[in-house]
Design a protein around this motif. Structure first.
Motif, PDB file in Angstrom:
ATOM      1  N   GLN A  47       0.847  -1.188   0.000  1.00  0.00           N
ATOM      2  CA  GLN A  47       0.000   0.000   0.000  1.00  0.00           C
ATOM      3  C   GLN A  47       0.887   1.244   0.000  1.00  0.00           C
ATOM      4  OE1 GLN A  47      -2.452  -0.746   3.541  1.00  0.00           O
ATOM      5  NE2 GLN A  47      -4.186  -1.026   2.187  1.00  0.00           N
ATOM      6  N   PHE A  48       0.999   1.900  -1.157  1.00  0.00           N
ATOM      7  CA  PHE A  48       1.801   3.111  -1.258  1.00  0.00           C
ATOM      8  C   PHE A  48       1.026   4.336  -0.774  1.00  0.00           C
ATOM      9  CE2 PHE A  48       3.936   0.234  -4.102  1.00  0.00           C
ATOM     10  CZ  PHE A  48       5.278   0.526  -3.908  1.00  0.00           C
ATOM     11  N   LYS A  49      -0.299   4.221  -0.822  1.00  0.00           N
ATOM     12  CA  LYS A  49      -1.136   5.329  -0.374  1.00  0.00           C
ATOM     13  C   LYS A  49      -2.169   4.776   0.595  1.00  0.00           C
ATOM     14  CE  LYS A  49      -3.932   9.210  -2.058  1.00  0.00           C
ATOM     15  NZ  LYS A  49      -4.571   9.825  -3.235  1.00  0.00           N
ATOM     16  N   PRO A  50      -1.820   4.651   1.880  1.00  0.00           N
ATOM     17  CA  PRO A  50      -2.740   4.083   2.874  1.00  0.00           C
ATOM     18  C   PRO A  50      -4.009   4.908   2.988  1.00  0.00           C
ATOM     19  CG  PRO A  50      -0.530   4.382   3.783  1.00  0.00           C
ATOM     20  CD  PRO A  50      -0.553   5.080   2.476  1.00  0.00           C
ATOM     21  N   LYS A  51      -5.072   4.243   3.376  1.00  0.00           N
ATOM     22  CA  LYS A  51      -6.341   4.937   3.551  1.00  0.00           C
ATOM     23  C   LYS A  51      -6.282   5.873   4.750  1.00  0.00           C
ATOM     24  CE  LYS A  51      -8.906   1.059   1.631  1.00  0.00           C
ATOM     25  NZ  LYS A  51      -9.833  -0.043   1.921  1.00  0.00           N
ATOM     26  N   LYS A  52      -6.844   7.055   4.578  1.00  0.00           N
ATOM     27  CA  LYS A  52      -6.940   7.996   5.676  1.00  0.00           C
ATOM     28  C   LYS A  52      -8.072   7.577   6.606  1.00  0.00           C
ATOM     29  CE  LYS A  52      -5.388  11.809   2.740  1.00  0.00           C
ATOM     30  NZ  LYS A  52      -5.741  13.128   2.167  1.00  0.00           N
ATOM     31  N   GLN A  53      -8.030   8.092   7.818  1.00  0.00           N
ATOM     32  CA  GLN A  53      -9.045   7.712   8.798  1.00  0.00           C
ATOM     33  C   GLN A  53     -10.447   7.988   8.281  1.00  0.00           C
ATOM     34  OE1 GLN A  53      -8.183   6.149  11.573  1.00  0.00           O
ATOM     35  NE2 GLN A  53     -10.319   5.857  12.169  1.00  0.00           N
ATOM     36  N   SER A  54     -10.604   9.086   7.546  1.00  0.00           N
ATOM     37  CA  SER A  54     -11.925   9.437   7.031  1.00  0.00           C
ATOM     38  C   SER A  54     -12.386   8.497   5.932  1.00  0.00           C
ATOM     39  CB  SER A  54     -11.909  10.873   6.495  1.00  0.00           C
ATOM     40  OG  SER A  54     -10.969  10.994   5.431  1.00  0.00           O
ATOM     41  N   GLU A  55     -11.429   7.730   5.370  1.00  0.00           N
ATOM     42  CA  GLU A  55     -11.771   6.821   4.285  1.00  0.00           C
ATOM     43  C   GLU A  55     -12.012   5.399   4.772  1.00  0.00           C
ATOM     44  OE1 GLU A  55      -9.224   8.895   0.689  1.00  0.00           O
ATOM     45  OE2 GLU A  55      -8.282   7.337   1.899  1.00  0.00           O
ATOM     46  N   LEU A  56     -11.899   5.166   6.065  1.00  0.00           N
ATOM     47  CA  LEU A  56     -12.096   3.828   6.588  1.00  0.00           C
ATOM     48  C   LEU A  56     -13.543   3.397   6.378  1.00  0.00           C
ATOM     49  CD1 LEU A  56     -10.053   3.987   9.909  1.00  0.00           C
ATOM     50  CD2 LEU A  56      -9.410   2.876   7.763  1.00  0.00           C
ATOM     51  N   PRO A  57     -13.767   2.072   6.227  1.00  0.00           N
ATOM     52  CA  PRO A  57     -15.109   1.583   5.920  1.00  0.00           C
ATOM     53  C   PRO A  57     -16.118   1.921   7.007  1.00  0.00           C
ATOM     54  CG  PRO A  57     -13.651  -0.223   6.545  1.00  0.00           C
ATOM     55  CD  PRO A  57     -12.794   0.980   6.329  1.00  0.00           C
ATOM     56  N   THR A  58     -17.335   2.199   6.582  1.00  0.00           N
ATOM     57  CA  THR A  58     -18.396   2.485   7.536  1.00  0.00           C
ATOM     58  C   THR A  58     -19.227   1.245   7.828  1.00  0.00           C
ATOM     59  OG1 THR A  58     -19.801   3.185   5.691  1.00  0.00           O
ATOM     60  CG2 THR A  58     -18.557   4.892   6.825  1.00  0.00           C
ATOM     61  N   ASN A  59     -19.036   0.199   7.040  1.00  0.00           N
ATOM     62  CA  ASN A  59     -19.816  -1.014   7.244  1.00  0.00           C
ATOM     63  C   ASN A  59     -19.004  -2.212   6.787  1.00  0.00           C
ATOM     64  OD1 ASN A  59     -21.892  -2.753   7.816  1.00  0.00           O
ATOM     65  ND2 ASN A  59     -23.029  -2.321   5.943  1.00  0.00           N
ATOM     66  N   SER A  60     -18.711  -3.121   7.710  1.00  0.00           N
ATOM     67  CA  SER A  60     -17.938  -4.314   7.376  1.00  0.00           C
ATOM     68  C   SER A  60     -18.569  -5.507   8.062  1.00  0.00           C
ATOM     69  CB  SER A  60     -16.484  -4.144   7.819  1.00  0.00           C
ATOM     70  OG  SER A  60     -15.710  -5.253   7.419  1.00  0.00           O
ATOM     71  N   LEU A  61     -18.607  -6.644   7.384  1.00  0.00           N
ATOM     72  CA  LEU A  61     -19.184  -7.845   7.962  1.00  0.00           C
ATOM     73  C   LEU A  61     -18.473  -9.081   7.433  1.00  0.00           C
ATOM     74  CD1 LEU A  61     -21.226  -9.213   5.599  1.00  0.00           C
ATOM     75  CD2 LEU A  61     -22.505  -7.157   6.137  1.00  0.00           C
ATOM     76  N   SER A  62     -18.645 -10.195   8.156  1.00  0.00           N
ATOM     77  CA  SER A  62     -18.007 -11.456   7.801  1.00  0.00           C
ATOM     78  C   SER A  62     -19.083 -12.505   7.548  1.00  0.00           C
ATOM     79  CB  SER A  62     -17.076 -11.905   8.932  1.00  0.00           C
ATOM     80  OG  SER A  62     -16.475 -13.139   8.636  1.00  0.00           O
ATOM     81  N   ILE A  63     -18.983 -13.196   6.413  1.00  0.00           N
ATOM     82  CA  ILE A  63     -19.958 -14.223   6.043  1.00  0.00           C
ATOM     83  C   ILE A  63     -19.259 -15.586   6.029  1.00  0.00           C
ATOM     84  CG2 ILE A  63     -21.568 -15.019   4.276  1.00  0.00           C
ATOM     85  CD1 ILE A  63     -21.702 -12.147   3.248  1.00  0.00           C
ATOM     86  N   PRO A  64     -19.652 -16.522   6.878  1.00  0.00           N
ATOM     87  CA  PRO A  64     -19.050 -17.853   6.856  1.00  0.00           C
ATOM     88  C   PRO A  64     -19.209 -18.510   5.483  1.00  0.00           C
ATOM     89  CG  PRO A  64     -20.332 -17.548   8.854  1.00  0.00           C
ATOM     90  CD  PRO A  64     -20.641 -16.375   7.967  1.00  0.00           C
ATOM     91  N   VAL A  65     -18.201 -19.276   5.050  1.00  0.00           N
ATOM     92  CA  VAL A  65     -18.243 -19.853   3.707  1.00  0.00           C
ATOM     93  C   VAL A  65     -19.400 -20.836   3.548  1.00  0.00           C
ATOM     94  CG1 VAL A  65     -15.779 -19.525   3.311  1.00  0.00           C
ATOM     95  CG2 VAL A  65     -16.580 -21.680   4.293  1.00  0.00           C
TER      96      VAL A  65
END
Length: 302
Positions: free
Chosen positions: A87-105
């Motif tokens: 990652q040459f250009k890391p995400k800024k704090q304001s760009e962090l995801p607002t919704n993340s979830l995990s789905i079992p396979v």
């Protein structure tokens, strides 16, 4: 694995500043080797090899174990890391995801598969091998690994957007490889990805990996089975669809018809019409090399 290019990760980045260490990685890509074998092939002393291996171990690129040989104990070296995304250009704090979830396979919403095929939970096989009917067994929700020779599995991604919100980008990561009987490191498979039945693109898996035991493989899981896959990241945004940062199609978020109160359907397929129909193996957090299920991240417009 994602590595930010910064001074805090110098121990990892410095591993590639040495031609000798890169040659070691090349050699270990083909097979595990002990210190003496690496010394002979590189034509350098065992002491120097040991120092380089220690640096690669500290960076998490190589792992080693002691084994009893004919002339005492020997250190066997394995290539541990399959890939790394810089990652040459890391995400800024304001760009962090607002919704993340995990789905079992195992929590797919629909499927159509052909042998070779099967499912397993972290403790046992689910149903009977090579019988597609068991993909409908209620126990499939507990699957930590699944595999099939051709066909697809489809997952329903909950859409929690409010009526006035719009999805700017979508990112999905998972561990995956081909599916050969037993395993075959050289078994290419064209794997296609769809969202809401819209094609995102295709990736060719190089093989079905089993030569090295998976880091997370349960004790009961046979060493003759598939052991691990590769961690892949699909992202769809305003400019197209990407796999591990490489563009695979011009499909954008606007093409996917993601609307309020309508779930998102994500399909992973091995199509019989593909030049390399080599099947699919999907790994959950209790199998393979990566302790994760299917991770979905949504970025909303502000």
């Amino acid at each position: 694995m994602q590595i930010e290019v910064s001074t805090k990760n110098m121990s990892f980045l410095e591993c590639f500043s040495s031609e000798t260490r890169v040659k070691m990685i090349e050699l270990l890509h083909h097979e595990p080797l002990n210190i003496k074998q690496l010394s002979q092939r590189l034509e350098i002393s065992s002491a120097i090899v040991t120092k380089h291996i220690q640096k690669l171990e500290q960076a998490g690129i190589v792992s080693s174990e002691n084994a009893t040989g004919i002339r005492g104990t020997q250190k066997i070296c394995h290539l541990k890391l399959e890939q790394a995304v810089l990652q040459f250009k890391p995400k800024k704090q304001s760009e962090l995801p607002t919704n993340s979830l995990s789905i079992p396979v195992g929590q797919y919403s629909s499927f159509e598969v052909k042998p070779t095929c099967g499912l397993a939970s972290p403790t046992q096989l689910i149903g009977v091998l090579d019988d597609p009917r068991y993909f409908a067994d209620p126990g499939h929700v507990h699957a930590g690994i699944l595999w099939f020779g051709s066909g697809y599995v489809e997952y329903r991604i909950p859409n929690f957007l409010h009526r006035n919100q719009k999805l700017r980008s979508l990112e999905i990561s998972f561990e995956i490889c081909s599916e050969a009987p037993g395993y075959n490191e050289n078994w290419p498979s064209d794997i296609s990805f769809f969202i809401n039945e819209i094609p995102l693109g295709m990736w060719t898996s190089p093989g079905d990996f089993g030569a090295q035991r998976g880091v997370l493989s349960p004790d009961w899981w046979s060493s003759s089975n598939t052991q691990h896959g590769l961690l892949k990241v699909i992202s769809v945004g305003t400019a197209g669809s990407y796999l591990d940062g490489t563009k695979i199609s011009d499909t954008t978020m606007d093409d996917l018809s993601v609307t309020f109160a309508k779930d998102i359907n994500f399909r992973i397929a091995s199509l019989e019409t593909s030049p390399n129909c080599g099947g699919i193996t999907l790994f959950g957090k209790n199998f393979g090399n990566y302790a994760q299920d299917i991770v979905v991240t949504m970025h909303e417009d502000k």
